[in-house]
Design a protein around this motif. Structure first.
Motif, PDB file in Angstrom:
ATOM      1  N   VAL A   1       5.448  -0.245  10.264  1.00 26.40           N
ATOM      2  CA  VAL A   1       4.567  -0.538   9.138  1.00 26.40           C
ATOM      3  C   VAL A   1       5.228  -1.547   8.200  1.00 26.40           C
ATOM      4  O   VAL A   1       4.584  -2.485   7.706  1.00 26.40           O
ATOM      5  N   LYS A   2       6.531  -1.366   7.947  1.00 28.12           N
ATOM      6  CA  LYS A   2       7.255  -2.283   7.042  1.00 28.12           C
ATOM      7  C   LYS A   2       7.248  -3.711   7.569  1.00 28.12           C
ATOM      8  O   LYS A   2       7.239  -4.667   6.788  1.00 28.12           O
ATOM      9  N   ALA A   3       7.248  -3.853   8.900  1.00 27.77           N
ATOM     10  CA  ALA A   3       7.226  -5.196   9.486  1.00 27.77           C
ATOM     11  C   ALA A   3       5.903  -5.905   9.187  1.00 27.77           C
ATOM     12  O   ALA A   3       5.849  -7.140   9.110  1.00 27.77           O
ATOM     13  N   LEU A   4       4.832  -5.121   9.004  1.00 30.88           N
ATOM     14  CA  LEU A   4       3.509  -5.696   8.726  1.00 30.88           C
ATOM     15  C   LEU A   4       3.171  -5.676   7.238  1.00 30.88           C
ATOM     16  O   LEU A   4       2.366  -6.480   6.771  1.00 30.88           O
ATOM     17  N   ASP A   5       3.766  -4.751   6.518  1.00 28.62           N
ATOM     18  CA  ASP A   5       3.500  -4.600   5.087  1.00 28.62           C
ATOM     19  C   ASP A   5       4.834  -4.438   4.355  1.00 28.62           C
ATOM     20  O   ASP A   5       5.291  -3.312   4.115  1.00 28.62           O
ATOM     21  N   PRO A   6       5.478  -5.550   4.017  1.00 27.43           N
ATOM     22  CA  PRO A   6       6.799  -5.484   3.370  1.00 27.43           C
ATOM     23  C   PRO A   6       6.807  -4.718   2.055  1.00 27.43           C
ATOM     24  O   PRO A   6       7.860  -4.265   1.607  1.00 27.43           O
TER      25      PRO A   6
ATOM     26  N   GLY B   1      13.733   4.690   4.056  1.00 27.79           N
ATOM     27  CA  GLY B   1      13.397   4.452   2.653  1.00 27.79           C
ATOM     28  C   GLY B   1      12.291   5.367   2.159  1.00 27.79           C
ATOM     29  O   GLY B   1      11.849   6.281   2.853  1.00 27.79           O
ATOM     30  N   GLY B   2      11.845   5.111   0.938  1.00 26.04           N
ATOM     31  CA  GLY B   2      10.796   5.925   0.353  1.00 26.04           C
ATOM     32  C   GLY B   2      11.319   7.248  -0.181  1.00 26.04           C
ATOM     33  O   GLY B   2      12.522   7.439  -0.367  1.00 26.04           O
ATOM     34  N   MET B   3      10.411   8.191  -0.413  1.00 29.55           N
ATOM     35  CA  MET B   3      10.754   9.457  -1.051  1.00 29.55           C
ATOM     36  C   MET B   3      10.506  10.638  -0.107  1.00 29.55           C
ATOM     37  O   MET B   3       9.373  10.881   0.314  1.00 29.55           O
ATOM     38  N   LEU B   4      11.574  11.357   0.230  1.00 36.16           N
ATOM     39  CA  LEU B   4      11.469  12.578   1.012  1.00 36.16           C
ATOM     40  C   LEU B   4      11.135  13.729   0.063  1.00 36.16           C
ATOM     41  O   LEU B   4      11.946  14.085  -0.789  1.00 36.16           O
ATOM     42  N   VAL B   5       9.953  14.308   0.242  1.00 36.13           N
ATOM     43  CA  VAL B   5       9.503  15.392  -0.635  1.00 36.13           C
ATOM     44  C   VAL B   5       9.980  16.750  -0.112  1.00 36.13           C
ATOM     45  O   VAL B   5      10.425  17.601  -0.871  1.00 36.13           O
ATOM     46  N   LYS B   6       9.891  16.941   1.196  1.00 36.89           N
ATOM     47  CA  LYS B   6      10.282  18.213   1.809  1.00 36.89           C
ATOM     48  C   LYS B   6      10.862  17.945   3.197  1.00 36.89           C
ATOM     49  O   LYS B   6      10.296  17.188   3.970  1.00 36.89           O
ATOM     50  N   HIS B   7      12.010  18.579   3.482  1.00 36.11           N
ATOM     51  CA  HIS B   7      12.647  18.412   4.799  1.00 36.11           C
ATOM     52  C   HIS B   7      12.012  19.377   5.799  1.00 36.11           C
ATOM     53  O   HIS B   7      11.724  20.524   5.471  1.00 36.11           O
ATOM     54  N   TYR B   8      11.828  18.889   7.012  1.00 29.91           N
ATOM     55  CA  TYR B   8      11.178  19.725   8.025  1.00 29.91           C
ATOM     56  C   TYR B   8      11.974  20.980   8.376  1.00 29.91           C
ATOM     57  O   TYR B   8      11.417  21.947   8.921  1.00 29.91           O
ATOM     58  N   ALA B   9      13.263  20.998   8.083  1.00 28.86           N
ATOM     59  CA  ALA B   9      14.078  22.187   8.364  1.00 28.86           C
ATOM     60  C   ALA B   9      13.542  23.413   7.638  1.00 28.86           C
ATOM     61  O   ALA B   9      13.775  24.549   8.060  1.00 28.86           O
TER      62      ALA B   9
ATOM     63  N   MET C   1       0.831  -1.200   0.000  1.00 26.57           N
ATOM     64  CA  MET C   1       0.000   0.000   0.000  1.00 26.57           C
ATOM     65  C   MET C   1       0.866   1.251   0.000  1.00 26.57           C
ATOM     66  O   MET C   1       2.030   1.212   0.395  1.00 26.57           O
ATOM     67  N   LYS C   2       0.247   2.333  -0.419  1.00 26.79           N
ATOM     68  CA  LYS C   2       0.958   3.602  -0.490  1.00 26.79           C
ATOM     69  C   LYS C   2       0.622   4.451   0.737  1.00 26.79           C
ATOM     70  O   LYS C   2      -0.549   4.713   1.021  1.00 26.79           O
ATOM     71  N   TYR C   3       1.663   4.880   1.434  1.00 25.69           N
ATOM     72  CA  TYR C   3       1.510   5.670   2.653  1.00 25.69           C
ATOM     73  C   TYR C   3       2.150   7.037   2.441  1.00 25.69           C
ATOM     74  O   TYR C   3       3.298   7.131   2.011  1.00 25.69           O
ATOM     75  N   TYR C   4       1.406   8.081   2.773  1.00 20.61           N
ATOM     76  CA  TYR C   4       1.944   9.440   2.705  1.00 20.61           C
ATOM     77  C   TYR C   4       1.973  10.000   4.120  1.00 20.61           C
ATOM     78  O   TYR C   4       0.939  10.086   4.784  1.00 20.61           O
ATOM     79  N   LEU C   5       3.168  10.364   4.600  1.00 19.27           N
ATOM     80  CA  LEU C   5       3.321  10.869   5.959  1.00 19.27           C
ATOM     81  C   LEU C   5       3.743  12.336   5.925  1.00 19.27           C
ATOM     82  O   LEU C   5       4.498  12.751   5.037  1.00 19.27           O
ATOM     83  N   VAL C   6       3.271  13.106   6.907  1.00 17.36           N
ATOM     84  CA  VAL C   6       3.666  14.509   7.020  1.00 17.36           C
ATOM     85  C   VAL C   6       4.116  14.792   8.453  1.00 17.36           C
ATOM     86  O   VAL C   6       3.315  14.723   9.390  1.00 17.36           O
ATOM     87  N   ALA C   7       5.417  15.059   8.602  1.00 16.67           N
ATOM     88  CA  ALA C   7       5.998  15.454   9.887  1.00 16.67           C
ATOM     89  C   ALA C   7       6.723  16.776   9.662  1.00 16.67           C
ATOM     90  O   ALA C   7       7.448  16.923   8.678  1.00 16.67           O
ATOM     91  N   GLY C   8       6.546  17.734  10.590  1.00 14.73           N
ATOM     92  CA  GLY C   8       7.075  19.057  10.342  1.00 14.73           C
ATOM     93  C   GLY C   8       8.179  19.514  11.266  1.00 14.73           C
ATOM     94  O   GLY C   8       8.591  20.670  11.209  1.00 14.73           O
ATOM     95  N   GLU C   9       8.689  18.621  12.132  1.00 16.02           N
ATOM     96  CA  GLU C   9       9.771  19.002  13.030  1.00 16.02           C
ATOM     97  C   GLU C   9      10.551  17.768  13.452  1.00 16.02           C
ATOM     98  O   GLU C   9      10.204  16.643  13.071  1.00 16.02           O
TER      99      GLU C   9
END
Length: 376
Positions: free
Chosen positions: A23-28, A44-52, A1-9
């Motif tokens: 999540v990877k342990a349950l969904d390889p 892993g995955g794609m970093l779109v924007k750094h929180y800095a 599945m595709k997961y999109y996460l947003v963390a800002g700090e």
């Protein structure tokens, strides 16, 4: 599945990385895309924007950087729409993330929120918005469950992810020698990860170092900044700079001066007696004092619902008070009492496993639930 996460700090980057690992342990086959930081990138995955490029502190600071905030928000919305993930996982950072949640819900994307927005602190009616735009909410502080229940909202209490990080931590046996830390008591300085708080708090922290010749001081440097940035504050000071080794620093620390935030709880979990410091812009503080409905600002005191650590806020955050409080923690009854209350805090926090519990709940939801529509 595709997961999109947003963390800002920085704290969101830490918790996001641990959640990704779980999540990877349950969904390889998990496919991650995210706004985050170096810890999430390592998973892993794609970093779109750094929180800095995203973390602004206080009301006036957000207004002054509004163009950047809005540009980041536009980038996030466009990227979510382009990639259409199976689920959007928002991590704390409510000023930004609740707007992203509203957008995603309107697009029919499932929204999970990990680490509840601190709506119990001010503007509690924001719970009504959360009920409309968030499908699943995962809380990490024990008292939050009853708060949301009082507003008619069922949430999941998953424990605190800092316990996961603490449990996984393995001390570096060469740390002390590498930094030249000898037999002197080590005072850890944790001035925060955002530029505004570093520039307000670090000078105050460093102003007292010369008054403690029997102690050695070390700064937990934030990712996203270089040594030459800190040099403007440390010139002429006998203080070490530690990058990427905050837990090793806390492991060896005797006492600490800590910026209000997640670090106060991390310091307590390492049983390091601390003084909590906070300084904001004048306008931001004036607004906050009108709006904020809580007695404390540190997570330690909030969880314990009483004063355990001293909080030096705004005008009280000065050299005289910092020196006085630090001396009281170096030895004596204040130190002993705080260490005893840290033991009680650890019991309240419970066991590690927040990341795994949250990952399991998210995957169960994705398999079984139909997302509610905005406004329902």
């Amino acid at each position: 599945m595709k997961y999109y996460l947003v963390a800002g700090e920085a704290s969101g980057d830490l918790h996001g990385a641990n959640l990704m690992k779980a999540v990877k342990a349950l969904d390889p086959e998990a496919d991650f895309r995210y706004f985050g930081g170096d810890k999430m990138k390592a998973e892993g995955g794609m970093l779109v924007k750094h929180y800095a490029d995203m973390a602004f502190m206080g009301f006036t600071e957000v207004v002054l950087n509004l163009r950047t905030v809005l540009r980041n928000m536009k980038t996030c919305k466009e990227d979510i729409l382009k990639t259409r993930p199976d689920v959007l996982i928002l991590i704390d950072f409510p000023g930004f993330n609740l707007k992203i949640a509203e957008f995603a819900k309107a697009q029919g994307i499932k929204v999970c929120y990990y680490i509840s927005p601190k709506v119990w602190a001010w503007n509690q009616k924001r719970v009504l918005k959360i009920k409309k735009v968030v499908d699943q909410l995962y809380c990490i502080l024990p008292f939050e469950v009853e708060f949301y229940k009082s507003w008619g909202m069922d949430v999941h209490y998953v424990g605190n992810p800092l316990l996961d990080e603490k449990e996984a931590y393995i001390p570096d046996p060469g740390f002390a020698a590498a930094y030249g830390f000898g037999n002197q008591q080590l005072v850890a300085l944790l001035p925060g990860s955002r530029k505004q708080e570093i520039e307000r708090l670090l000078p105050a922290m460093l102003s007292i170092t010369d008054r403690f010749p029997d102690q050695q001081f070390a700064i937990a440097a934030a990712p996203g900044f270089q040594g030459d940035y800190y040099a403007q504050f440390t010139a002429g000071k006998n203080v070490s700079l530690v990058f990427g080794k905050t837990y090793d620093l806390l492991y060896h620390a005797h006492t600490a001066l800590v910026a209000s935030g997640t670090a106060t709880l991390e310091t307590a979990l390492f049983r390091v007696p601390q003084v909590v410091l906070y300084k904001g812009g004048r306008v931001s503080i004036a607004i906050a004092r009108m709006l904020v409905k809580i007695r404390f600002i540190s997570l330690v005191n909030l969880i314990m619902d009483r004063k355990v650590v001293t909080e030096l806020i705004q005008e009280d955050c000065n050299s005289k008070n910092i020196e006085s409080e630090l001396r009281g923690l170096i030895e004596g009854p204040v130190r002993i009492k705080m260490e005893e209350e840290y033991a009680e805090l650890a019991e309240k926090m419970g066991d590690a496993g927040a990341s795994a519990r949250t990952a399991g709940l998210i995957l169960d939801y994705l398999k079984n639930a139909v997302p509610k529509q905005q406004g329902k």
